[in-house]
Design a protein around this motif. Structure first.
Motif, PDB file in Angstrom:
ATOM      1  N   GLY A 102      -6.088  -3.608   1.646  1.00 31.52           N
ATOM      2  CA  GLY A 102      -7.303  -3.328   0.897  1.00 31.52           C
ATOM      3  C   GLY A 102      -8.049  -2.105   1.392  1.00 31.52           C
ATOM      4  N   SER A 103      -7.502  -1.419   2.374  1.00 36.23           N
ATOM      5  CA  SER A 103      -8.180  -0.259   2.964  1.00 36.23           C
ATOM      6  C   SER A 103      -7.508   1.039   2.558  1.00 36.23           C
ATOM      7  CB  SER A 103      -8.195  -0.370   4.490  1.00 36.23           C
ATOM      8  OG  SER A 103      -6.874  -0.335   5.007  1.00 36.23           O
ATOM      9  N   THR A 104      -8.281   2.114   2.613  1.00 41.45           N
ATOM     10  CA  THR A 104      -7.749   3.467   2.491  1.00 41.45           C
ATOM     11  C   THR A 104      -7.668   4.042   3.901  1.00 41.45           C
ATOM     12  OG1 THR A 104      -8.750   3.779   0.312  1.00 41.45           O
ATOM     13  CG2 THR A 104      -8.111   5.765   1.529  1.00 41.45           C
ATOM     14  N   ASP A 105      -6.474   4.470   4.302  1.00 44.53           N
ATOM     15  CA  ASP A 105      -6.243   4.930   5.674  1.00 44.53           C
ATOM     16  C   ASP A 105      -5.833   6.398   5.689  1.00 44.53           C
ATOM     17  OD1 ASP A 105      -6.501   2.218   5.941  1.00 44.53           O
ATOM     18  OD2 ASP A 105      -4.717   1.940   7.162  1.00 44.53           O
ATOM     19  N   LEU A 106      -6.195   7.075   6.763  1.00 44.68           N
ATOM     20  CA  LEU A 106      -5.665   8.400   7.065  1.00 44.68           C
ATOM     21  C   LEU A 106      -4.639   8.267   8.183  1.00 44.68           C
ATOM     22  CD1 LEU A 106      -8.747  10.810   7.035  1.00 44.68           C
ATOM     23  CD2 LEU A 106      -6.985  10.525   5.284  1.00 44.68           C
ATOM     24  N   GLN A 107      -3.641   9.140   8.158  1.00 38.35           N
ATOM     25  CA  GLN A 107      -2.606   9.118   9.177  1.00 38.35           C
ATOM     26  C   GLN A 107      -2.321  10.544   9.630  1.00 38.35           C
ATOM     27  OE1 GLN A 107       1.742   9.276   8.514  1.00 38.35           O
ATOM     28  NE2 GLN A 107       1.664   7.094   8.933  1.00 38.35           N
ATOM     29  N   PHE A 108      -2.303  10.753  10.930  1.00 42.75           N
ATOM     30  CA  PHE A 108      -1.903  12.034  11.512  1.00 42.75           C
ATOM     31  C   PHE A 108      -0.586  11.837  12.251  1.00 42.75           C
ATOM     32  CE2 PHE A 108      -6.515  12.268  11.124  1.00 42.75           C
ATOM     33  CZ  PHE A 108      -6.665  13.483  10.481  1.00 42.75           C
ATOM     34  N   GLN A 166       8.381  11.568  18.419  1.00 43.03           N
ATOM     35  CA  GLN A 166       7.714  11.391  17.140  1.00 43.03           C
ATOM     36  C   GLN A 166       6.530  10.439  17.340  1.00 43.03           C
ATOM     37  OE1 GLN A 166      10.333   9.541  14.363  1.00 43.03           O
ATOM     38  NE2 GLN A 166       9.184  10.121  12.549  1.00 43.03           N
ATOM     39  N   GLY A 167       5.413  10.708  16.681  1.00 43.60           N
ATOM     40  CA  GLY A 167       4.269   9.821  16.796  1.00 43.60           C
ATOM     41  C   GLY A 167       3.387   9.880  15.572  1.00 43.60           C
ATOM     42  N   GLN A 168       2.632   8.799  15.323  1.00 43.86           N
ATOM     43  CA  GLN A 168       1.690   8.777  14.215  1.00 43.86           C
ATOM     44  C   GLN A 168       0.505   7.877  14.571  1.00 43.86           C
ATOM     45  OE1 GLN A 168       4.316   7.299  11.094  1.00 43.86           O
ATOM     46  NE2 GLN A 168       3.551   5.202  11.363  1.00 43.86           N
ATOM     47  N   PHE A 169      -0.675   8.306  14.143  1.00 44.48           N
ATOM     48  CA  PHE A 169      -1.904   7.544  14.370  1.00 44.48           C
ATOM     49  C   PHE A 169      -2.546   7.277  13.020  1.00 44.48           C
ATOM     50  CE2 PHE A 169      -6.572   7.523  15.186  1.00 44.48           C
ATOM     51  CZ  PHE A 169      -6.615   6.313  15.879  1.00 44.48           C
ATOM     52  N   GLN A 170      -2.841   6.014  12.745  1.00 49.02           N
ATOM     53  CA  GLN A 170      -3.374   5.611  11.445  1.00 49.02           C
ATOM     54  C   GLN A 170      -4.663   4.825  11.631  1.00 49.02           C
ATOM     55  OE1 GLN A 170      -0.487   4.335   8.512  1.00 49.02           O
ATOM     56  NE2 GLN A 170      -1.840   2.694   7.801  1.00 49.02           N
ATOM     57  N   PHE A 171      -5.670   5.126  10.808  1.00 52.78           N
ATOM     58  CA  PHE A 171      -6.952   4.428  10.898  1.00 52.78           C
ATOM     59  C   PHE A 171      -7.591   4.347   9.511  1.00 52.78           C
ATOM     60  CE2 PHE A 171      -7.629   8.909  11.499  1.00 52.78           C
ATOM     61  CZ  PHE A 171      -8.799   9.203  10.814  1.00 52.78           C
ATOM     62  N   ALA A 172      -8.321   3.265   9.279  1.00 53.58           N
ATOM     63  CA  ALA A 172      -8.960   3.030   7.994  1.00 53.58           C
ATOM     64  C   ALA A 172     -10.257   3.826   7.889  1.00 53.58           C
ATOM     65  CB  ALA A 172      -9.243   1.547   7.809  1.00 53.58           C
ATOM     66  N   VAL A 173     -10.455   4.461   6.725  1.00 55.01           N
ATOM     67  CA  VAL A 173     -11.700   5.182   6.469  1.00 55.01           C
ATOM     68  C   VAL A 173     -12.558   4.462   5.436  1.00 55.01           C
ATOM     69  CG1 VAL A 173     -10.764   7.424   7.135  1.00 55.01           C
ATOM     70  CG2 VAL A 173     -10.530   6.651   4.760  1.00 55.01           C
ATOM     71  N   ALA A 174     -11.976   3.480   4.752  1.00 57.78           N
ATOM     72  CA  ALA A 174     -12.721   2.650   3.800  1.00 57.78           C
ATOM     73  C   ALA A 174     -12.020   1.305   3.712  1.00 57.78           C
ATOM     74  CB  ALA A 174     -12.783   3.311   2.424  1.00 57.78           C
ATOM     75  N   SER A 175     -12.797   0.221   3.581  1.00 56.85           N
ATOM     76  CA  SER A 175     -12.217  -1.116   3.536  1.00 56.85           C
ATOM     77  C   SER A 175     -12.923  -1.955   2.481  1.00 56.85           C
ATOM     78  CB  SER A 175     -12.306  -1.791   4.911  1.00 56.85           C
ATOM     79  OG  SER A 175     -13.655  -1.871   5.338  1.00 56.85           O
ATOM     80  N   GLN A 176     -12.353  -3.145   2.208  1.00 50.48           N
ATOM     81  CA  GLN A 176     -12.890  -4.016   1.173  1.00 50.48           C
ATOM     82  C   GLN A 176     -12.986  -5.454   1.661  1.00 50.48           C
ATOM     83  OE1 GLN A 176     -11.393  -3.272  -2.968  1.00 50.48           O
ATOM     84  NE2 GLN A 176      -9.772  -2.122  -1.938  1.00 50.48           N
ATOM     85  N   ASP A 211       0.809  -1.216   0.000  1.00 51.32           N
ATOM     86  CA  ASP A 211       0.000   0.000   0.000  1.00 51.32           C
ATOM     87  C   ASP A 211       0.845   1.269   0.000  1.00 51.32           C
ATOM     88  OD1 ASP A 211      -2.281  -1.545   0.074  1.00 51.32           O
ATOM     89  OD2 ASP A 211      -2.338  -1.581   2.256  1.00 51.32           O
ATOM     90  N   ALA A 212       0.579   2.149  -0.964  1.00 52.54           N
ATOM     91  CA  ALA A 212       1.334   3.383  -1.115  1.00 52.54           C
ATOM     92  C   ALA A 212       1.000   4.385  -0.013  1.00 52.54           C
ATOM     93  CB  ALA A 212       1.036   4.010  -2.478  1.00 52.54           C
ATOM     94  N   GLY A 223       6.815  19.841  13.948  1.00 55.55           N
ATOM     95  CA  GLY A 223       5.943  19.743  12.789  1.00 55.55           C
ATOM     96  C   GLY A 223       4.759  18.827  13.033  1.00 55.55           C
ATOM     97  N   VAL A 224       3.708  19.038  12.259  1.00 56.46           N
ATOM     98  CA  VAL A 224       2.519  18.187  12.288  1.00 56.46           C
ATOM     99  C   VAL A 224       2.083  17.951  10.852  1.00 56.46           C
ATOM    100  CG1 VAL A 224       1.735  18.987  14.554  1.00 56.46           C
ATOM    101  CG2 VAL A 224       0.966  20.173  12.481  1.00 56.46           C
ATOM    102  N   GLY A 225       1.338  16.864  10.624  1.00 56.38           N
ATOM    103  CA  GLY A 225       0.927  16.616   9.252  1.00 56.38           C
ATOM    104  C   GLY A 225      -0.119  15.533   9.124  1.00 56.38           C
ATOM    105  N   ILE A 226      -0.456  15.256   7.873  1.00 55.17           N
ATOM    106  CA  ILE A 226      -1.462  14.256   7.543  1.00 55.17           C
ATOM    107  C   ILE A 226      -0.961  13.407   6.383  1.00 55.17           C
ATOM    108  CG2 ILE A 226      -2.652  15.826   5.945  1.00 55.17           C
ATOM    109  CD1 ILE A 226      -5.288  14.509   6.846  1.00 55.17           C
ATOM    110  N   GLY A 227      -1.337  12.147   6.391  1.00 55.34           N
ATOM    111  CA  GLY A 227      -0.935  11.240   5.327  1.00 55.34           C
ATOM    112  C   GLY A 227      -2.110  10.397   4.861  1.00 55.34           C
ATOM    113  N   VAL A 228      -1.939   9.788   3.689  1.00 58.35           N
ATOM    114  CA  VAL A 228      -2.953   8.894   3.131  1.00 58.35           C
ATOM    115  C   VAL A 228      -2.268   7.617   2.677  1.00 58.35           C
ATOM    116  CG1 VAL A 228      -4.732   8.565   1.378  1.00 58.35           C
ATOM    117  CG2 VAL A 228      -4.343  10.848   2.341  1.00 58.35           C
TER     118      VAL A 228
END
Length: 325
Positions: free
Chosen positions: A184-190, A207-217, A134-135, A151-156
């Motif tokens: 198989g999921s699309t995730d957001l990451q903060f 450093q920290g990151q939180f990732q969760f799925a917003v769509a799944s298959q 998954d990219a 810094g702070v940010g968002i990822g997909v």
């Protein structure tokens, strides 16, 4: 040089449209994205940084909740994985940085056949897969402080990886959903980071990151995951050496859906990671560390079910080469 920078930045952006590796897998691969070896914007300055990372993990120890368990409690015996990641980071200006990474996973999965894959029931065999997963693309705001130390940010994370198994000669799936390269999921990451000086050559980072799925298959949603790191680095000056020591932590919720193993997924763990960075010249550096768990708890079904516990790695290894353009 300006043309080269934009060309490489464009190539890094294109990587986000291609498959990447198993960062959403139940093995907890997100831990490789935090720690001193990762490239935080404050370490790059302006322009482009490219990196190549190799990580190795062998999950061979069965655990149930907070303790080791009898290997007979679970049909899965061993998961050996090599991760190969290439990535690029481009500092658009002093306030914004974009990153893309492309991992590939090479995995061997040893488990007990249920009689529907390739051999009679009860036969232990090993299946192998090399595939993209998954990219990931991330945007980081580095303008919270003038020196980019915070810094702070968002990822997909995109569902571009392989999330379906191949079939054996008897029709059974070779891999479970939580051991495949892609989710198989699309995730957001903060994510967020901060670096600073303790005294003289001794610096720290968090450093920290939180990732969760917003769509799944197909009836599988990976559990939400939080990964964090705090560490110290000592720069030994002209020698080019910088030893480090970090604490890495992960918390992952249970996977859900009809194709998940809800009872045997989800965990929390704390690892200690001694490492060493070698600065080869002003543009290139190499970092390696060894990550050893010092506390961990995994969710587990009742051992009487015959399918209880999770395979964990007693140690993991990481090696990364960074190059600034």
């Amino acid at each position: 040089m300006k043309f080269l920078r934009f060309a490489v930045a464009g190539s890094a952006a294109l990587l986000t449209l291609a498959p990447a590796a198993a960062f959403a897998c139940a093995c907890g691969c997100g831990i490789f994205d935090v720690g001193d070896g990762t490239v935080m914007p404050s370490q790059t300055g302006d322009g482009i940084t490219l990196w190549a990372r190799y990580a190795h993990m062998v999950q061979s120890d069965l655990r149930e909740k907070g303790h080791g368990a009898d290997a007979a409690d679970n049909p899965d015996k061993r998961i050996a994985t090599d991760f190969y990641t290439i990535g690029g980071q481009y500092a658009i200006n002093r306030k914004w940085t974009v990153m893309a990474q492309l991992p590939i996973v090479d995995r061997s999965f040893t488990t007990t056949d249920e009689g529907d894959y390739a051999a009679p029931e009860g036969t232990v065999n090993t299946r192998h897969m090399t595939a993209a997963g998954d990219a990931m693309v991330r945007l980081t705001y580095t303008g919270l402080s003038p020196d980019q130390t915070t810094g702070v940010g968002i990822g997909v994370k995109l569902p571009t990886g392989r999330w379906h198994s191949y079939k054996g000669p008897l029709g059974g799936d070779a891999f479970d959903r939580d051991t495949l390269p892609g989710s198989g999921s699309t995730d957001l990451q903060f994510h967020a980071y901060h670096v600073g000086q303790v005294h003289g050559a001794l610096s720290y980072y968090a450093q920290g990151q939180f990732q969760f799925a917003v769509a799944s298959q197909d009836g599988y949603r990976p559990g939400n995951e939080f990964d964090a790191a705090v560490g110290l680095t000592y720069d030994m000056g002209r020698s080019g050496l910088a030893p480090s020591l970090a604490l890495l932590g992960s918390v992952r919720a249970r996977d859900t859906g009809v194709n998940s193993d809800t009872d045997n997924t989800g965990y929390s763990r704390l690892l200690i990671a001694p490492g060493l960075k070698v600065r080869l010249n002003r543009r290139m550096s190499v970092f390696g560390d060894v990550e050893v768990p010092i506390a961990q708890y995994v969710r587990s079904a009742d051992p009487a079910s015959g399918d209880a516990g999770q395979l964990v790695a007693p140690v993991t290894f990481r090696l990364q080469i960074n190059f600034m353009i």
